[in-house]
Design a protein around this motif. Structure first.
Motif, PDB file in Angstrom:
ATOM      1  N   LEU B 243       1.020  -1.176  -0.148  1.00  0.00           N
ATOM      2  CA  LEU B 243       0.110  -0.111   0.047  1.00  0.00           C
ATOM      3  C   LEU B 243       0.819   1.313  -0.066  1.00  0.00           C
ATOM      4  CD1 LEU B 243      -2.897  -0.864   2.477  1.00  0.00           C
ATOM      5  CD2 LEU B 243      -2.546  -1.453   0.180  1.00  0.00           C
ATOM      6  N   ALA B 244       2.009   1.261   0.340  1.00  0.00           N
ATOM      7  CA  ALA B 244       3.099   2.254   0.653  1.00  0.00           C
ATOM      8  C   ALA B 244       3.451   2.946  -0.746  1.00  0.00           C
ATOM      9  CB  ALA B 244       4.152   1.926   1.101  1.00  0.00           C
ATOM     10  N   LYS B 245       2.915   1.882  -1.837  1.00  0.00           N
ATOM     11  CA  LYS B 245       3.233   2.552  -3.472  1.00  0.00           C
ATOM     12  C   LYS B 245       2.113   2.429  -4.331  1.00  0.00           C
ATOM     13  CE  LYS B 245       8.158   2.082  -2.910  1.00  0.00           C
ATOM     14  NZ  LYS B 245       9.078   3.015  -3.422  1.00  0.00           N
ATOM     15  N   SER B 246       0.992   1.672  -3.775  1.00  0.00           N
ATOM     16  CA  SER B 246       0.122   1.191  -5.053  1.00  0.00           C
ATOM     17  C   SER B 246      -0.921   2.175  -5.075  1.00  0.00           C
ATOM     18  CB  SER B 246      -0.470  -0.155  -4.283  1.00  0.00           C
ATOM     19  OG  SER B 246      -1.452  -0.136  -3.283  1.00  0.00           O
ATOM     20  N   PHE B 247      -0.844   3.467  -4.353  1.00  0.00           N
ATOM     21  CA  PHE B 247      -2.102   4.223  -4.401  1.00  0.00           C
ATOM     22  C   PHE B 247      -1.818   5.263  -5.833  1.00  0.00           C
ATOM     23  CE2 PHE B 247       1.413   6.024  -2.065  1.00  0.00           C
ATOM     24  CZ  PHE B 247       1.813   7.141  -2.209  1.00  0.00           C
ATOM     25  N   ALA B 248      -0.591   5.520  -6.084  1.00  0.00           N
ATOM     26  CA  ALA B 248      -0.300   6.122  -7.351  1.00  0.00           C
ATOM     27  C   ALA B 248       1.092   6.212  -7.793  1.00  0.00           C
ATOM     28  CB  ALA B 248      -0.676   7.778  -7.010  1.00  0.00           C
ATOM     29  N   THR B 249       1.220   6.157  -9.152  1.00  0.00           N
ATOM     30  CA  THR B 249       2.495   6.092  -9.931  1.00  0.00           C
ATOM     31  C   THR B 249       2.202   6.890 -10.799  1.00  0.00           C
ATOM     32  OG1 THR B 249       3.091   3.873  -9.246  1.00  0.00           O
ATOM     33  CG2 THR B 249       4.269   4.862 -10.733  1.00  0.00           C
ATOM     34  N   SER B 250       2.971   8.062 -11.268  1.00  0.00           N
ATOM     35  CA  SER B 250       2.855   9.053 -12.124  1.00  0.00           C
ATOM     36  C   SER B 250       3.768   8.979 -13.369  1.00  0.00           C
ATOM     37  CB  SER B 250       2.907  10.759 -11.578  1.00  0.00           C
ATOM     38  OG  SER B 250       1.739  10.852 -10.625  1.00  0.00           O
ATOM     39  N   VAL B 251       3.339   9.200 -14.373  1.00  0.00           N
ATOM     40  CA  VAL B 251       4.171   9.191 -15.623  1.00  0.00           C
ATOM     41  C   VAL B 251       4.005  10.215 -16.574  1.00  0.00           C
ATOM     42  CG1 VAL B 251       4.547   6.516 -15.726  1.00  0.00           C
ATOM     43  CG2 VAL B 251       2.928   7.760 -17.065  1.00  0.00           C
ATOM     44  N   SER B 252       5.273  10.672 -17.058  1.00  0.00           N
ATOM     45  CA  SER B 252       5.062  11.784 -18.052  1.00  0.00           C
ATOM     46  C   SER B 252       4.105  11.315 -19.198  1.00  0.00           C
ATOM     47  CB  SER B 252       6.346  12.213 -18.658  1.00  0.00           C
ATOM     48  OG  SER B 252       7.204  11.254 -19.175  1.00  0.00           O
ATOM     49  N   ALA B 253       3.600  12.617 -19.967  1.00  0.00           N
ATOM     50  CA  ALA B 253       2.760  12.271 -20.990  1.00  0.00           C
ATOM     51  C   ALA B 253       3.221  12.017 -22.389  1.00  0.00           C
ATOM     52  CB  ALA B 253       1.767  13.371 -21.242  1.00  0.00           C
ATOM     53  N   TRP B 254       4.800  11.945 -22.216  1.00  0.00           N
ATOM     54  CA  TRP B 254       5.561  11.961 -23.653  1.00  0.00           C
ATOM     55  C   TRP B 254       6.334  10.524 -23.329  1.00  0.00           C
ATOM     56  CZ3 TRP B 254       3.305  14.349 -27.417  1.00  0.00           C
ATOM     57  CH2 TRP B 254       2.524  15.525 -27.255  1.00  0.00           C
ATOM     58  N   ILE B 255       6.425   9.835 -24.329  1.00  0.00           N
ATOM     59  CA  ILE B 255       7.273   8.736 -24.459  1.00  0.00           C
ATOM     60  C   ILE B 255       8.409   9.139 -25.489  1.00  0.00           C
ATOM     61  CG2 ILE B 255       7.256   6.058 -24.812  1.00  0.00           C
ATOM     62  CD1 ILE B 255       5.318   7.117 -22.594  1.00  0.00           C
ATOM     63  N   THR B 256       9.561   9.148 -25.067  1.00  0.00           N
ATOM     64  CA  THR B 256      10.680   9.000 -25.959  1.00  0.00           C
ATOM     65  C   THR B 256      11.222   8.069 -26.455  1.00  0.00           C
ATOM     66  OG1 THR B 256      11.156  11.245 -24.529  1.00  0.00           O
ATOM     67  CG2 THR B 256      13.022  10.418 -26.214  1.00  0.00           C
ATOM     68  N   PRO B 257      10.994   7.964 -27.766  1.00  0.00           N
ATOM     69  CA  PRO B 257      11.741   6.618 -28.537  1.00  0.00           C
ATOM     70  C   PRO B 257      12.938   6.497 -28.023  1.00  0.00           C
ATOM     71  CG  PRO B 257      11.003   8.041 -30.095  1.00  0.00           C
ATOM     72  CD  PRO B 257      10.535   8.824 -28.746  1.00  0.00           C
ATOM     73  N   LEU B 258      13.697   5.318 -27.826  1.00  0.00           N
ATOM     74  CA  LEU B 258      14.933   5.202 -27.738  1.00  0.00           C
ATOM     75  C   LEU B 258      15.674   5.461 -28.908  1.00  0.00           C
ATOM     76  CD1 LEU B 258      15.066   1.711 -26.143  1.00  0.00           C
ATOM     77  CD2 LEU B 258      15.093   3.645 -25.006  1.00  0.00           C
ATOM     78  N   GLU B 259      15.312   5.458 -30.045  1.00  0.00           N
ATOM     79  CA  GLU B 259      15.885   5.860 -31.215  1.00  0.00           C
ATOM     80  C   GLU B 259      16.207   7.310 -31.114  1.00  0.00           C
ATOM     81  OE1 GLU B 259      15.059   4.911 -35.533  1.00  0.00           O
ATOM     82  OE2 GLU B 259      13.306   4.045 -34.451  1.00  0.00           O
ATOM     83  N   ALA B 260      15.542   8.109 -30.350  1.00  0.00           N
ATOM     84  CA  ALA B 260      15.877   9.480 -30.244  1.00  0.00           C
ATOM     85  C   ALA B 260      17.038   9.805 -29.190  1.00  0.00           C
ATOM     86  CB  ALA B 260      14.695  10.340 -29.874  1.00  0.00           C
ATOM     87  N   LEU B 261      17.625   8.678 -28.599  1.00  0.00           N
ATOM     88  CA  LEU B 261      18.366   8.904 -27.313  1.00  0.00           C
ATOM     89  C   LEU B 261      19.681   8.060 -27.651  1.00  0.00           C
ATOM     90  CD1 LEU B 261      15.905   8.258 -24.572  1.00  0.00           C
ATOM     91  CD2 LEU B 261      17.028  10.540 -25.084  1.00  0.00           C
ATOM     92  N   GLU B 262      20.008   7.952 -28.941  1.00  0.00           N
ATOM     93  CA  GLU B 262      21.340   7.250 -29.492  1.00  0.00           C
ATOM     94  C   GLU B 262      22.474   8.000 -28.978  1.00  0.00           C
ATOM     95  OE1 GLU B 262      22.308   4.355 -31.105  1.00  0.00           O
ATOM     96  OE2 GLU B 262      20.292   4.180 -30.186  1.00  0.00           O
ATOM     97  N   ASN B 263      22.375   9.475 -28.876  1.00  0.00           N
ATOM     98  CA  ASN B 263      23.785  10.173 -28.414  1.00  0.00           C
ATOM     99  C   ASN B 263      23.787  10.346 -26.891  1.00  0.00           C
ATOM    100  OD1 ASN B 263      22.747  11.433 -31.201  1.00  0.00           O
ATOM    101  ND2 ASN B 263      24.870  11.990 -30.894  1.00  0.00           N
ATOM    102  N   ALA B 264      22.770   9.676 -26.258  1.00  0.00           N
ATOM    103  CA  ALA B 264      22.754   9.816 -24.885  1.00  0.00           C
ATOM    104  C   ALA B 264      23.344   8.598 -24.238  1.00  0.00           C
ATOM    105  CB  ALA B 264      21.427  10.023 -24.229  1.00  0.00           C
ATOM    106  N   ARG B 265      23.719   7.612 -25.157  1.00  0.00           N
ATOM    107  CA  ARG B 265      24.017   6.143 -24.373  1.00  0.00           C
ATOM    108  C   ARG B 265      25.422   6.356 -23.914  1.00  0.00           C
ATOM    109  NH1 ARG B 265      22.803   2.035 -28.847  1.00  0.00           N
ATOM    110  NH2 ARG B 265      23.234   0.733 -27.059  1.00  0.00           N
ATOM    111  N   VAL B 266      25.488   5.736 -22.759  1.00  0.00           N
ATOM    112  CA  VAL B 266      27.069   5.810 -21.937  1.00  0.00           C
ATOM    113  C   VAL B 266      27.257   4.542 -21.308  1.00  0.00           C
ATOM    114  CG1 VAL B 266      26.778   8.203 -21.535  1.00  0.00           C
ATOM    115  CG2 VAL B 266      25.901   6.796 -20.027  1.00  0.00           C
TER     116      VAL B 266
END
Lengths: 403, 403
Positions: B243-266
């Motif tokens: 119950l400490a977690k199950s009441f709500a989990t918020s996510v951003s409205a935008w899903i960034t495709p992994l393809e847009a993050l090629e330059n961020a890979r480390v």
């Protein structure tokens, strides 16, 4: 014709009428079926033939529309079905719509939304405590008598009875080993449970009261919470079981409506600790169910767990899981937790039956501690019905196959 | 016109193109949108206007069809979108299909199947260990460096950014109190996380290899795993947070495709313990992502957690969660676990930032240990893009309201 001329006392007589979803050989079309004896009625076809207003709920590939329809409708549909399978006037119409169970394929009858598993048998919790914490002063953890301990499981790996269960692989580590090893689980176990199926959703932020249990929960099924004890022992601190449980959870194909279990209601065990108001069922209608479960391993009965001995009721579990405002969805499924009674032959897991492998079971095909490849585990159950009848709860069966 | 004439370096330029689902005022019709600057493109309408073969994936009320379509199609659709929003020839057709972000309602963009939350920041795990087990020899638990610890959360209470979060009630017990008390959580916290969204399902019984991560995972979002620390402390033994977690989990409205993050890979942090083969990423492509998160409380930045410091990568998490044969479904969501860096101002929870309330934050409106009613928490983030650009990851925001 068998469906109408059932032997007296058949546990799947018109007093039972559990719901499932089936398809016919050569067809991928699924539709709602209702079990009578060893036959299944095409409920949607019957509704259509008889001009029922419930066609939309019954001529459906899942139980979801019926689950969502709510308690008043559940009663109306059940009354209609009872009439269809008992009134001789309907016999010519309905009889051709039955299929022998042996000739149909049964499917997972609803889309599982969230799956929660509880831990609500005091005997099971005490056995587990005694096995894993033999030196503890009190083998019950301090919170156990104050709330029904539960956790979320994996909804996407809930499978219907008859589905093979692939032995899971994972990490395990012996206490004195320097590092974990990887491989197929060597301590694969079962947990004999009862699953409760939510029909009517609730709003996020609004708890569901103990007394509203039957407004939301449609019925129950049998549930085998397969468990890899070696994976569990290594992974579960501090966030609980994960891969030890998530590979498969089997449920029976038939969902028995709570309405069929009125005669099975019993008072749960005496509460030894005062309960907070949202869980206090002292003044509530009896929340226990007298379900007599049997566990068979390769056809040999190895245990008879009595569901009536569960400390926490399904109504308390529902009140607890929503008291923080967590919402319900149609198709939410929650397991009771392993059902174990006070007697050694009433334990609902091999962990307990063999006392963590110390006392192997003697079976016709040899000794057994945990499950071997090829083993078939079948849970079945019945409950007292009206006038001395039995309400059959069907079975949940699965064979372990090598990973 | 703004969508086409973006200022140079806009973090939502054509190098980004995250996906969401929106509706227009007065309409309940939802459809896929793609963000460009501070506008959203009606992607289905654009596909239809331009005779694209991807109309079926984009003229949809959820991202689910696109998620399920697989990596080759994801690339094709992204290439097509890039062309639509950059080729001047398409401008007359496409421009009228943009809507200002301020004029649309954003929705949860996919149906969450199963939700899993990990615990993969070493700094977070060490902070939590030091806070809760100050006398332990090693504050990291023995299993932590051998597997990415995780557990299942409640999929049905995942909400989109902007949704109010009702303060949960539940049981808590002070260590020296004789019994628990019930009431609204008095230690409501956040956890700054990144969520990974599964597109392509897998078969039950078949693990997904580390190297197949990008065949299955479509993209990522920001995630706030709201946590009631007082409820958690009392309930979590032995089966984990519930119950400490199950009441709500918020996510951003935008899903960034992994393809847009090629330059961020480390490359992730150096592995201090040998890994079992299914988790060993020494020879794999870099599995980390350099995402720079900011946490703001009522508009004041209180932390900057660096995602690049996460010990376990999303590919390792996926390999682990399926190694027991657990299947994936389209819409499975898994959280990274709280992102905390090595520095005090890089901690991703109030638990850590205030050292369990000992060191309150000094905010313009007063001291703060845990969240108060009315508090607004906003996570935002960006990642390095091509040619020195930034890829904006949007934000996930939520206001705490009294229960």
């Amino acid at each position: 014709m068998p469906p109408f001329d059932l032997p007296e006392g058949d546990p799947f007589g018109p007093h039972n009428l559990p719901y499932g979803v089936f398809s016919l050989p050569g067809s991928t079309e699924r539709t709602v079926g209702v079990r009578l004896g060893d036959h299944v009625l095409d409920a949607g076809a019957a509704a259509r033939a008889l001009g029922s207003p419930h066609v939309g709920l019954l001529a459906s590939p899942t139980l979801d529309p019926l689950l969502a329809a709510g308690r008043t409708t559940w009663s109306q549909v059940r009354r209609a079905l009872t009439e269809w399978v008992t009134d001789p006037a309907h016999r010519p119409t309905v009889e051709p719509l039955f299929h022998p169970l042996s000739g149909v394929t049964l499917h997972l009858p609803f889309q599982v939304a969230d799956y929660v598993d509880f831990y609500s048998s005091e005997h099971h919790a005490r056995n587990a405590g005694a096995i894993f914490r033999p030196d503890a002063g009190d083998v019950l953890l301090p919170n156990w008598k104050h709330l029904p301990i539960g956790y979320h499981g994996r909804a996407g790996t809930v499978v219907v009875s008859g589905t093979d269960v692939v032995r899971p692989s994972g990490q395990r580590k012996a206490p004195d080993a320097p590092a974990p090893v990887f491989g197929p689980s060597v301590r694969l176990d079962i947990e004999a449970e009862v699953g409760f199926v939510v029909g009517v959703p609730s709003r996020q932020g609004s708890p569901v009261a103990l007394t509203d249990f039957r407004e939301h929960v449609f019925g129950l099924c049998l549930l085998n919470d397969w468990s890899a004890r070696d994976l569990q022992a290594w992974e579960y601190v501090p966030l609980g079981p994960f891969l030890a449980k998530s590979f498969a959870t089997s449920v029976s194909a038939w969902i028995t409506p709570l309405e069929a279990l009125e005669n099975a209601r019993v008072t749960p065990p005496e509460r030894t600790h005062p309960l907070l108001p949202y869980l206090d069922d002292a003044a509530a209608e009896p929340g226990g169910y007298d379900l007599r479960i049997s566990v068979a391993l390769n056809g040999q009965v190895i245990s008879d767990p009595p569901f009536s001995t569960m400390y926490w009721t399904a109504a308390q579990q529902l009140a607890h899981l929503t008291v923080n405002g967590a919402s319900l969805r149609t198709g939410d499924l929650y397991g009771s937790g392993t059902v174990s009674g006070p007697q050694p032959h009433e334990r609902g897991s091999l962990l307990e039956l063999t006392w963590n492998g110390r006392d192997p079971l003697e079976l016709p095909d040899g000794k057994r501690t945990f499950l071997e490849d090829g083993d078939v585990v079948t849970l079945s159950a019945w409950a007292p019905g009206p006038d001395g009848t039995r309400v059959g709860l069907g079975e949940v069966s699965g064979q372990v196959i090598a990973g």
